[in-house]
Design an enzyme around this catalytic site. Sequence first.
Site, PDB file in Angstrom:
ATOM      1  N   GLY A  85      83.539  61.819 116.544  1.00  0.00           N
ATOM      2  CA  GLY A  85      83.134  62.232 115.190  1.00  0.00           C
ATOM      3  C   GLY A  85      84.375  62.560 114.364  1.00  0.00           C
ATOM      4  N   PHE A  86      84.190  63.364 113.331  1.00  0.00           N
ATOM      5  CA  PHE A  86      85.323  63.709 112.473  1.00  0.00           C
ATOM      6  C   PHE A  86      86.439  64.376 113.271  1.00  0.00           C
ATOM      7  CE2 PHE A  86      82.052  63.599 109.018  1.00  0.00           C
ATOM      8  CZ  PHE A  86      82.655  62.611 108.268  1.00  0.00           C
ATOM      9  N   GLU A  92      70.146  66.885  99.340  1.00  0.00           N
ATOM     10  CA  GLU A  92      70.544  65.512  99.010  1.00  0.00           C
ATOM     11  C   GLU A  92      69.436  64.517  99.342  1.00  0.00           C
ATOM     12  OE1 GLU A  92      75.323  65.852  98.859  1.00  0.00           O
ATOM     13  OE2 GLU A  92      74.548  65.201 100.790  1.00  0.00           O
ATOM     14  N   ASP A 124      82.074  70.880 115.423  1.00  0.00           N
ATOM     15  CA  ASP A 124      80.863  71.697 115.309  1.00  0.00           C
ATOM     16  C   ASP A 124      80.563  72.546 116.541  1.00  0.00           C
ATOM     17  OD1 ASP A 124      80.453  70.671 112.815  1.00  0.00           O
ATOM     18  OD2 ASP A 124      78.610  69.594 113.283  1.00  0.00           O
TER      19      ASP A 124
END
Lengths: 444, 444
Positions: free
Chosen positions: A30-31, A187, A317
Amino acid sequence: MKINQTINTNSETICLPDTKFPRIVIIGGGFAGLALVKKLKHKELQVVLFDKNNFHQFQPLFYQVATSALEPDSIVFPFRKQINGYKNVLFRLAEVEEIQPSSNTLITSKGKIHYDYLVLATGTTTNFFGMDSVAENSLGMKDIRDSLNIRHMMLQNLEEAAITCDEEERDSLTNFVIVGGGPAGVEMAGALAEFCKYILPKDYPEYPSSIMKIYLVEANNMLLSTMSDKASTKTLKYLKDLNVKVLFNESVSDYDGSQVTTKSGKTILAKNLIWTAGVKGLFPKGIDEKNIVKGNRIKTDDNLKVEGYENIFAIGDIAAIITEETPKGHPQVAQTAIQQGKYLGDTILKLINDEPIKPFEYRDKGSLATVGKRKAVADLGKFKFAGYFAWLLWSIIHLLSISGFRNRLMVGFNWAVSYFTYEKSNRLIIRDFKPKSSINHTNK
Amino acid sequence: MKINQTINTNSETICLPDTKFPRIVIIGGGFAGLALVKKLKHKELQVVLFDKNNFHQFQPLFYQVATSALEPDSIVFPFRKQINGYKNVLFRLAEVEEIQPSSNTLITSKGKIHYDYLVLATGTTTNFFGMDSVAENSLGMKDIRDSLNIRHMMLQNLEEAAITCDEEERDSLTNFVIVGGGPAGVEMAGALAEFCKYILPKDYPEYPSSIMKIYLVEANNMLLSTMSDKASTKTLKYLKDLNVKVLFNESVSDYDGSQVTTKSGKTILAKNLIWTAGVKGLFPKGIDEKNIVKGNRIKTDDNLKVEGYENIFAIGDIAAIITEETPKGHPQVAQTAIQQGKYLGDTILKLINDEPIKPFEYRDKGSLATVGKRKAVADLGKFKFAGYFAWLLWSIIHLLSISGFRNRLMVGFNWAVSYFTYEKSNRLIIRDFKPKSSINHTNK
């Protein structure tokens, strides 16, 4: 810190080239994981990246895939393309099942592997807080497959609605409930409302435009609670302008696939429930229970090292640096993940060279959230603003953050077409819709 | 011919707007069905199109999706976008299960519907000729899902090959067998060979470039047997230049998922088997058995009316007009389907107005097939040529034939990038690979 290299090739079934350098295994691209990989390229380390997918996912735009604004290939990027030319980096497609810290070994779905350093960057998954009925019948938004499932749920239900003559059935097929008033929920609600306004009348001329109702359910009394009051207030106004029905101080207690029941006893007929109201850490077994804290995160020291281990780190996370200043750890957002990935890359190189290291420091670069078309809210330090300019800024930042030139071009092209025409990409039902989230229930 | 409108709304569960016009139901929105819909737009007919997908598929480019050259959304096109503005045309997503000609009724997966005219345009599916072991372990190429499954099989097996230390296992994971030397097999073999040549060394630097072997198995003694000798010879040369191993006079008799056995007793280790060696008609039950001919096609008169019925027609791959000139019916290609769809549109309008009709006449516009990059073969009437110009022509014709401006732009963009860079689109494993074709075994 020096760790002897103790590769025992007999116990390995994952094939890797021989190396004289220490091996660092990163679980999750991931990031956080990807930022770490980039820091470690061309260094004197053998870097092995494991992921259960062959691609990096750009989570901030999942809602646009869900609402047919973008195709999945524009916002996911293959690891092998990313690591083209990184000669010391290897990618292996496998799910890591267990960590055996005593022998520095990982058990994966494809065999064993030895590590000298281990970095957990496995991220989070949807948390339904033990409500099985909701988990079984609703969809989360933590994986590109979730986004595709939402899209297909939506399009299939709209098709079913065209077939039925029963008005109540038709209402339930076209009603949407989104749970969670954070950025993901806001969103998503905005994008669905835009779909309802611009696409529905063209694609389904047989329906009245009022047919698709969108509910946003928030347990607290405000939207985007981590942002400023101004952002929160503006967001609510924008959503109301788009006919989204926002329910505050409400939470979902039960869902049978057709009817949503809230804690206060309210019921909403809706065959579409999207859950953005919680996440929990997801990582292989083997980490000492005493390091696992709230939200299934892993407690680390301020160098992101997992306590009690010499060579295991956690970033992104799942990592929780718990101090007086950050009693809940750092926010679980892309910014934190990227900063931790970069920091850990530098730190590991220093550790190997016995250089002094500094603790991780988080820099909040601000927050942005978009609400439908041409509207967004922004908190950038002292500057808090909303509207068209915030939306433009949001668009530019997201476009620049996407991996790969081709992807940037595709997203930019789709956005430009959409900006001028209100047209979206092809609305296709290719996957068979499975009314279950891709959630993994094995973690607490 | 006049047919009284006898809509009995009580027996219907598929909801449709009231109309004073006769209702024509078209099953299947392939080349034939879509050409027919376009002919009937804005006419005094209620046109109802049924399809089990919500999109039209551009089959000629399936192999490019399978080899990651294009994303699926570029070559499929939603019906609802197509019929935007056709006020007399309705689309319904459902699978038609049974025709009841005596009551002019269709039974679908979503309810019943009455028709005044019925047109079968359901096309064909892969024919494994009763070889269950092959059907279970190989993949056909008759649906966009097949293309995605081939892509995922290929990418997953290449990832597995990176993990295993066993050389024989690695060979079987990276070997490909394509069965059938028609256009689909030839184009697939060429595209795979290009992948092997240009993408493999970049994405999998750990492999030697010789690792991926491609076999093309043809039962006859020539490739592209429906085209000219020149096309056939050139195609063989192009494929050999790309290191494709072509086996003539061989057919596959058994496949266990790892080892291909041919009729002559030859064996090839390969975990990738792509089957393009046969098709069979696929349509709902209810048509009189005596009308069903070889290849599970439906015999029609020269107006495409199914014999024995006044108001049932068949077009495209499933239709067989059997005459002395066409003892096997017309070729099962896009050209035939489009011409039959257009013809039937005109003919039905004439029938309704009691105007005289003429029999269907097929015009062969020629054939093209591409072999890898910048090479193709073309038979256009007297003109038979091969090479770069044929490839350019192939590219232009295919680009212009794709439905939708956006799709044309996407395909054109991807081809341009690929032309100059040899780069392909993102190679993603998003679907879970199911080692079974999407074949429906219910038809003979």
